[in-house]
Structures are given as C-alpha cells and as structure tokens.
Design a protein around this motif. Structure first.
Motif, PDB file in Angstrom:
ATOM      1  N   ALA A 143       0.888  -1.140   0.117  1.00 18.61           N
ATOM      2  CA  ALA A 143       0.097  -0.010  -0.093  1.00 18.61           C
ATOM      3  C   ALA A 143       0.819   1.144  -0.095  1.00 18.61           C
ATOM      4  O   ALA A 143       1.891   1.289   0.758  1.00 18.61           O
ATOM      5  CB  ALA A 143      -0.951   0.106   1.247  1.00 18.61           C
ATOM      6  N   GLY A 144       0.568   2.144  -0.962  1.00 20.34           N
ATOM      7  CA  GLY A 144       1.425   3.449  -1.136  1.00 20.34           C
ATOM      8  C   GLY A 144       2.683   3.374  -1.852  1.00 20.34           C
ATOM      9  O   GLY A 144       3.385   4.290  -2.355  1.00 20.34           O
ATOM     10  N   ALA A 145       3.006   2.031  -2.279  1.00 19.72           N
ATOM     11  CA  ALA A 145       4.004   1.654  -3.084  1.00 19.72           C
ATOM     12  C   ALA A 145       3.732   0.569  -4.113  1.00 19.72           C
ATOM     13  O   ALA A 145       4.194  -0.559  -4.090  1.00 19.72           O
ATOM     14  CB  ALA A 145       5.250   1.463  -2.430  1.00 19.72           C
ATOM     15  N   GLN A 146       2.930   0.802  -5.343  1.00 21.01           N
ATOM     16  CA  GLN A 146       2.073  -0.481  -5.911  1.00 21.01           C
ATOM     17  C   GLN A 146       3.072  -0.651  -7.408  1.00 21.01           C
ATOM     18  O   GLN A 146       2.551  -1.648  -7.734  1.00 21.01           O
ATOM     19  CB  GLN A 146       1.185   0.146  -6.379  1.00 21.01           C
ATOM     20  N   LEU A 147       4.141   0.041  -7.450  1.00 19.12           N
ATOM     21  CA  LEU A 147       5.084   0.052  -8.570  1.00 19.12           C
ATOM     22  C   LEU A 147       5.854  -1.452  -8.497  1.00 19.12           C
ATOM     23  O   LEU A 147       6.463  -1.438  -7.457  1.00 19.12           O
ATOM     24  CB  LEU A 147       5.828   1.049  -8.920  1.00 19.12           C
ATOM     25  N   LEU A 168      -3.762   1.569   4.607  1.00 18.98           N
ATOM     26  CA  LEU A 168      -4.250   1.982   3.481  1.00 18.98           C
ATOM     27  C   LEU A 168      -3.658   2.569   2.212  1.00 18.98           C
ATOM     28  O   LEU A 168      -2.597   3.094   2.693  1.00 18.98           O
ATOM     29  CB  LEU A 168      -5.425   2.938   3.815  1.00 18.98           C
ATOM     30  N   THR A 169      -4.057   2.277   1.123  1.00 26.86           N
ATOM     31  CA  THR A 169      -3.369   3.143   0.131  1.00 26.86           C
ATOM     32  C   THR A 169      -3.789   4.455   0.219  1.00 26.86           C
ATOM     33  O   THR A 169      -4.776   4.808   0.810  1.00 26.86           O
ATOM     34  CB  THR A 169      -4.051   2.528  -1.467  1.00 26.86           C
ATOM     35  N   ASN A 170      -3.242   5.350  -0.539  1.00 26.53           N
ATOM     36  CA  ASN A 170      -3.307   6.801  -0.610  1.00 26.53           C
ATOM     37  C   ASN A 170      -4.966   7.045  -0.908  1.00 26.53           C
ATOM     38  O   ASN A 170      -5.733   8.095  -0.534  1.00 26.53           O
ATOM     39  CB  ASN A 170      -2.413   7.571  -1.229  1.00 26.53           C
ATOM     40  N   ARG A 171      -5.303   6.303  -2.049  1.00 29.34           N
ATOM     41  CA  ARG A 171      -6.502   6.583  -2.460  1.00 29.34           C
ATOM     42  C   ARG A 171      -7.747   6.179  -1.473  1.00 29.34           C
ATOM     43  O   ARG A 171      -8.677   7.161  -1.587  1.00 29.34           O
ATOM     44  CB  ARG A 171      -6.744   5.717  -3.878  1.00 29.34           C
ATOM     45  N   HIS A 172      -7.372   5.079  -0.851  1.00 28.74           N
ATOM     46  CA  HIS A 172      -8.593   4.673   0.056  1.00 28.74           C
ATOM     47  C   HIS A 172      -8.607   5.624   1.505  1.00 28.74           C
ATOM     48  O   HIS A 172      -9.386   6.100   1.736  1.00 28.74           O
ATOM     49  CB  HIS A 172      -8.398   3.379   0.307  1.00 28.74           C
ATOM     50  N   ARG A 173      -7.247   6.202   1.723  1.00 32.43           N
ATOM     51  CA  ARG A 173      -7.240   7.064   3.050  1.00 32.43           C
ATOM     52  C   ARG A 173      -7.934   8.412   2.635  1.00 32.43           C
ATOM     53  O   ARG A 173      -8.671   8.829   3.382  1.00 32.43           O
ATOM     54  CB  ARG A 173      -5.742   7.252   3.472  1.00 32.43           C
ATOM     55  N   ASP A 200       3.543   5.887  -4.835  1.00 34.70           N
ATOM     56  CA  ASP A 200       2.175   5.531  -5.093  1.00 34.70           C
ATOM     57  C   ASP A 200       2.090   6.043  -6.749  1.00 34.70           C
ATOM     58  O   ASP A 200       2.281   7.250  -7.063  1.00 34.70           O
ATOM     59  CB  ASP A 200       1.200   6.355  -4.338  1.00 34.70           C
ATOM     60  N   VAL A 201       1.740   5.423  -7.522  1.00 33.43           N
ATOM     61  CA  VAL A 201       1.810   5.636  -9.070  1.00 33.43           C
ATOM     62  C   VAL A 201       0.759   6.621  -9.364  1.00 33.43           C
ATOM     63  O   VAL A 201      -0.473   6.533  -9.171  1.00 33.43           O
ATOM     64  CB  VAL A 201       1.588   4.357  -9.934  1.00 33.43           C
ATOM     65  N   ALA A 202       1.141   7.820 -10.133  1.00 38.67           N
ATOM     66  CA  ALA A 202       0.256   8.718 -10.517  1.00 38.67           C
ATOM     67  C   ALA A 202      -0.356   7.884 -12.087  1.00 38.67           C
ATOM     68  O   ALA A 202       0.200   7.599 -12.860  1.00 38.67           O
ATOM     69  CB  ALA A 202       1.000   9.967 -11.330  1.00 38.67           C
ATOM     70  N   VAL A 203      -1.627   7.670 -12.060  1.00 31.43           N
ATOM     71  CA  VAL A 203      -2.217   6.868 -12.942  1.00 31.43           C
ATOM     72  C   VAL A 203      -3.327   7.965 -13.977  1.00 31.43           C
ATOM     73  O   VAL A 203      -3.729   8.906 -13.386  1.00 31.43           O
ATOM     74  CB  VAL A 203      -3.062   5.612 -12.532  1.00 31.43           C
ATOM     75  N   SER A 204      -3.718   7.426 -14.981  1.00 31.45           N
ATOM     76  CA  SER A 204      -4.582   8.056 -15.950  1.00 31.45           C
ATOM     77  C   SER A 204      -5.855   7.893 -15.260  1.00 31.45           C
ATOM     78  O   SER A 204      -6.267   7.179 -14.500  1.00 31.45           O
ATOM     79  CB  SER A 204      -4.590   7.623 -17.325  1.00 31.45           C
ATOM     80  N   GLU A 205      -6.766   8.663 -15.798  1.00 33.68           N
ATOM     81  CA  GLU A 205      -8.254   8.715 -15.310  1.00 33.68           C
ATOM     82  C   GLU A 205      -8.877   7.441 -15.601  1.00 33.68           C
ATOM     83  O   GLU A 205      -9.616   6.772 -15.181  1.00 33.68           O
ATOM     84  CB  GLU A 205      -9.171   9.930 -15.926  1.00 33.68           C
ATOM     85  N   ALA A 206      -8.399   6.688 -16.914  1.00 31.75           N
ATOM     86  CA  ALA A 206      -8.951   5.491 -17.312  1.00 31.75           C
ATOM     87  C   ALA A 206      -8.535   4.424 -16.323  1.00 31.75           C
ATOM     88  O   ALA A 206      -9.378   3.400 -16.028  1.00 31.75           O
ATOM     89  CB  ALA A 206      -8.341   5.055 -18.762  1.00 31.75           C
ATOM     90  N   ASP A 234     -13.992   0.936 -10.017  1.00 32.37           N
ATOM     91  CA  ASP A 234     -14.991  -0.279 -10.456  1.00 32.37           C
ATOM     92  C   ASP A 234     -14.644  -1.482  -9.371  1.00 32.37           C
ATOM     93  O   ASP A 234     -15.731  -2.093  -9.427  1.00 32.37           O
ATOM     94  CB  ASP A 234     -15.203  -0.481 -11.895  1.00 32.37           C
ATOM     95  N   LEU A 235     -13.336  -1.700  -9.362  1.00 30.63           N
ATOM     96  CA  LEU A 235     -13.075  -2.963  -8.697  1.00 30.63           C
ATOM     97  C   LEU A 235     -12.781  -2.880  -7.238  1.00 30.63           C
ATOM     98  O   LEU A 235     -12.416  -3.696  -6.461  1.00 30.63           O
ATOM     99  CB  LEU A 235     -11.743  -3.490  -9.027  1.00 30.63           C
ATOM    100  N   GLY A 236     -13.240  -1.595  -6.595  1.00 30.91           N
ATOM    101  CA  GLY A 236     -13.032  -1.226  -5.151  1.00 30.91           C
ATOM    102  C   GLY A 236     -11.708  -0.796  -4.786  1.00 30.91           C
ATOM    103  O   GLY A 236     -11.487  -0.873  -3.289  1.00 30.91           O
ATOM    104  N   TYR A 237     -11.032  -0.517  -5.537  1.00 28.73           N
ATOM    105  CA  TYR A 237      -9.314  -0.057  -5.170  1.00 28.73           C
ATOM    106  C   TYR A 237      -9.281   1.486  -5.225  1.00 28.73           C
ATOM    107  O   TYR A 237      -8.152   1.946  -5.211  1.00 28.73           O
ATOM    108  CB  TYR A 237      -8.481  -0.465  -6.284  1.00 28.73           C
ATOM    109  N   ALA A 238     -10.473   2.103  -5.566  1.00 30.22           N
ATOM    110  CA  ALA A 238     -10.052   3.682  -5.430  1.00 30.22           C
ATOM    111  C   ALA A 238     -11.516   4.300  -4.811  1.00 30.22           C
ATOM    112  O   ALA A 238     -12.524   3.596  -4.781  1.00 30.22           O
ATOM    113  CB  ALA A 238      -9.901   4.244  -6.810  1.00 30.22           C
TER     114      ALA A 238
END
Length: 433
Positions: free
Chosen positions: A58-62, A349-354, A416-422, A429-433
């Motif tokens: 969590a926080g380091a997903q790469l 927790l991941t940063n997104r969930h926190r 924590d990877v900066a990802v696209s909106e896609a 949709d999978l509950g990870y954000a």
C-alpha cells in the motif's frame, strides 16, 4: 518444458473446495498468501520475497524491485514468456509486464492502452453536454491518432454499461483468456501466467449464473460500518461468481493440460464475507482472506497434502522445476517440506482509500496500521485493531512474529503511481479507489 501459473483472483479456500472438485492435481490444504490483496501478493509470487522486502505494498504499488521477476528469469533461461491478465493492478501501468514477451489483457486492460481513445477523460470533460458530444468523440476517434476499431469498441462498452446492459453479456476476461490459450501456438519451452477476475467484486457474473442481482458493496466502508446490501445477498452473489469461474476455468484447464507439463492453480488471496465483521479483502489479515487454494497438476501429482505452505513456495517451485537462476524464500512443493512458520503482511491503506474514507468522515485509524499474521502448522494468529486473535495454540506467537519481522531486509518505498483517469476508473470499479 512448459509451465503454466494461473491465479484465480479472490477465490476463497472453502469456495474452491465446494466448486472445484473436478480440478485434478495435488492439493495443498493449508496454503497461505503473503498478503491480503493483489499487488503485494503478486509481487511475492513473481519475486520470491515478502512484500516489505520488495517494497511493493500500500502506497508503493509499482513492481520496481531490483530482484528479477519470474518472467525475467524464465526469459533469461531461454523460455518464451506470455501473460494474460484481467486485473488492472497486474498490468503495464504498474510494471507487472516485466519479462513477458507477450503481455495481453482483458477488456479492462485494453481500455488502458495508450492507443485507445480516452473515453473516461472525454466523459469527465463533457459531462453536462447533450448526446451531440458523442459526435465530437466519433470525429476525434476517426481523425486522431488512436486505434479506430478498439476505440469504438471501448466506447460502445461504456455506453452499454451506462445503460445497464454491459454486465449481462460480459465476463471479466475468462472468455478472452480461453481464446488466448486456444489460439496461441506454444513452443517447446514456455512460461504462461494467467490472472482471472471472475470471483472479484463487483460480483457480476453473466446473467445465466445469477441467483441475485449484483449487490453494491464497498468492503472498507462495510467493515468500518456495515454493508449497504443484505449480507446473504452478498454471499450468494459471490457464490454465483465462483460457479461461473469454475465452469470457465474447466474449459481453460482442459486446454492447458494438453499443452503444458505443469499447471499451478492458486488464489492470490481470499475474501471476507462477514466473518469477524470484515468484508472483501482490503481490511486485514483475517484467515478467510489469507488462506488460499493451491493445486499443482503434473505427471503423477494427485492427492492432498497437509503441510503448511506459503505462496512463496509457488515461486520456489517454479524456480526449481525449470532450474532457473533466481533466489527464493520459497521451497519446491514437489519434495519433502519442513514445518517452518511464515508471515502474512498488512501495510495499511492506499493513499486513494485514505483520502476517500477520510473525506466521507470515516476514522481510518483502525485500518491504517502495519500488522502481521503468523502461519504455522495447525496454527494461525493475526493482529487486529482490537488485539491479537488465534486459531490453534503455539508458544509465544507474538515473539515469533517479532523474530520473523526482524529478519526481513525491508525496502522502504513511496511511489504511489500517478495513473490516468482510465486506470483510476477501472480501479474504482473493482473497489481499489
């Protein structure tokens, strides 16, 4: 030699026992993951160490650890390496394609392709406009740099989803995985990895498998408060998904056993369905979350084994049977096994969930701390927000955990990877954000 490694994502051990009685091979009755969710578990599976040693959690997903990925070791040994992933977390944006000559994904991963029109970004930017906005999108697809046909298919899928039609005719990739296996011309030395997501939320199998409508469930919020959906409906929906996964994998396995010398089938983690007040798998190290099914098929391998084993042993088995130049904390499952103890890790927790939970007024402290579980013969003990819980008895379990943790050579990372909106939308949709 041909070796296949198949992860049935989020499949509980008891659900496997009930629905996969048809699967041949040697079954390990007491197998446990190194983690409670996809990213760190797959890192351990691919690199043979605990997530904290690899710096993937969590926080380091790469997946950027210096240790060689399993596919890299196979490729260096002269194997052709191929992968089919239905999981957005196990994809190119997070570097899990390392070492694969061919890395193919389901519709979820194809939506992340740089050459597919950014429908998610377009929808966000034009929200509030009328139907004519799709004419502008069509123009951009036809005259822009994106691949036309995949982009149009992606747009149609999103529109069907918005109209409530998409899930009645689409699975999470099993059909595409079967096609991939059938159409691939495998060579003499092959390593194949497959991840199937049919047992994962949103618990939406094809219509003919549904005994209930897919429920709305956010596991973290349900664990901190209570599930919005009826708990029995959630459990039935999960079982519907497992029934479909079993039927789908039966066809895939039939193809694999004709092509490969070894087929290793396992889950990366399980799922909580209300046990201990927990839901899904992001909430802690509950035994229903860390205990996993594991079956190794190959010439002469059958029956069951009761030794306590780790997901790390799957990595050790791959290294051993293919004689790879790679180190592993795991052992080869095909030989005699000692009675050693293992860890399972939880890193908060991941940063997104926190951010999401805090913004909605939840106290995240109960779920946002490092915790461990001890896996030993006839014993499982785990740290929770309310103290230490145990199944079985063993001398000084907390001291044993401390000893095992002290032996780890940790890699502290924050990436924590900066990802696209896609990607963000797929994770949501999978509950990870």
């Amino acid at each position: 030699m041909r070796v296949a490694l198949v992860v049935l994502d989020t499949l509980r051990k008891d659900a496997f026992d009930e629905r996969f009685d048809w699967l041949p091979g040697q079954r390990f009755e007491n197998a446990y993951s190194t983690s409670h969710w996809t990213v760190p578990a797959h890192a351990s599976l691919f690199a043979g160490k605990y997530p904290s040693e690899l710096g993937v959690y969590a926080g380091a997903q790469l997946f950027d650890c210096p240790e060689p990925a399993l596919a890299e070791s196979f490729r260096d040994a002269g194997y052709t390496t191929r992968a089919f992933s239905a999981n957005v977390n196990v994809s190119r944006p997070f570097d899990f394609h390392r070492g694969f000559d061919q890395f193919q994904g389901s519709w979820r991963l194809r939506a992340l392709s740089e050459n597919v029109f950014d429908w998610d970004g377009f929808i966000a930017e034009t929200r509030g406009m009328g139907p004519e906005r799709y004419l502008f999108a069509l123009r951009d697809v036809l005259v822009g740099d994106s691949d036309t046909l995949p982009s149009l298919k992606r747009g149609a899928l999103l529109k069907l989803r918005d109209m409530g039609w998409g899930r009645t005719t689409r699975d999470d990739g099993a059909t595409e995985a079967l096609r991939f296996v059938r159409e691939t011309d495998f060579g003499d030395d092959e390593f194949l990895f497959v991840n199937l997501m049919e047992a994962h939320t949103p618990y939406a199998p094809p219509g003919e498998y549904r005994t209930v409508e897919p429920p709305e469930l956010n596991g973290l919020r349900a664990t901190l408060d209570a599930p919005d959906a009826d708990p029995e409906r959630v459990r039935r929906a999960y079982d519907d998904c497992v029934r479909y996964l079993s039927d789908a994998y039966r066809d895939i396995f039939a193809e694999l056993r004709e092509e490969f010398d070894y087929v290793v089938t396992l889950a990366d983690h399980g799922e909580a369905l209300g046990e201990y007040g927990a839901w899904e798998h992001l909430c802690g190290l509950y035994p229903d979350v860390t205990r996993i099914p594991l079956c190794v098929w190959g010439d002469g391998l059958d029956g069951t084994r009761d030794e306590t084993v780790s997901l790390l042993d799957v990595h050790g088995t791959m290294v051993d049977v293919a004689d790879l130049d790679a180190e592993s904390r795991g052992r080869c499952l095909l030989g005699e096994l000692d009675g050693r103890s293992w860890l399972a890790e939880y890193h908060g927790l991941t940063n997104r969930h926190r951010t999401s939970l805090t913004g909605d007024g939840f106290d995240t402290a109960p779920l946002d701390a490092e915790r461990h579980a001890l896996v030993a013969p006839d014993y499982y003990g785990w740290e929770t927000p309310d103290g230490f819980r145990e199944l079985g008895e063993i001398d000084k379990p907390r001291e044993r955990i401390e000893t095992l943790v002290d032996r780890l050579e940790r890699r502290a990372v924050e990436n924590d990877v900066a990802v696209s909106e896609a990607v963000e939308n797929q994770l949501r949709d999978l509950g990870y954000a």
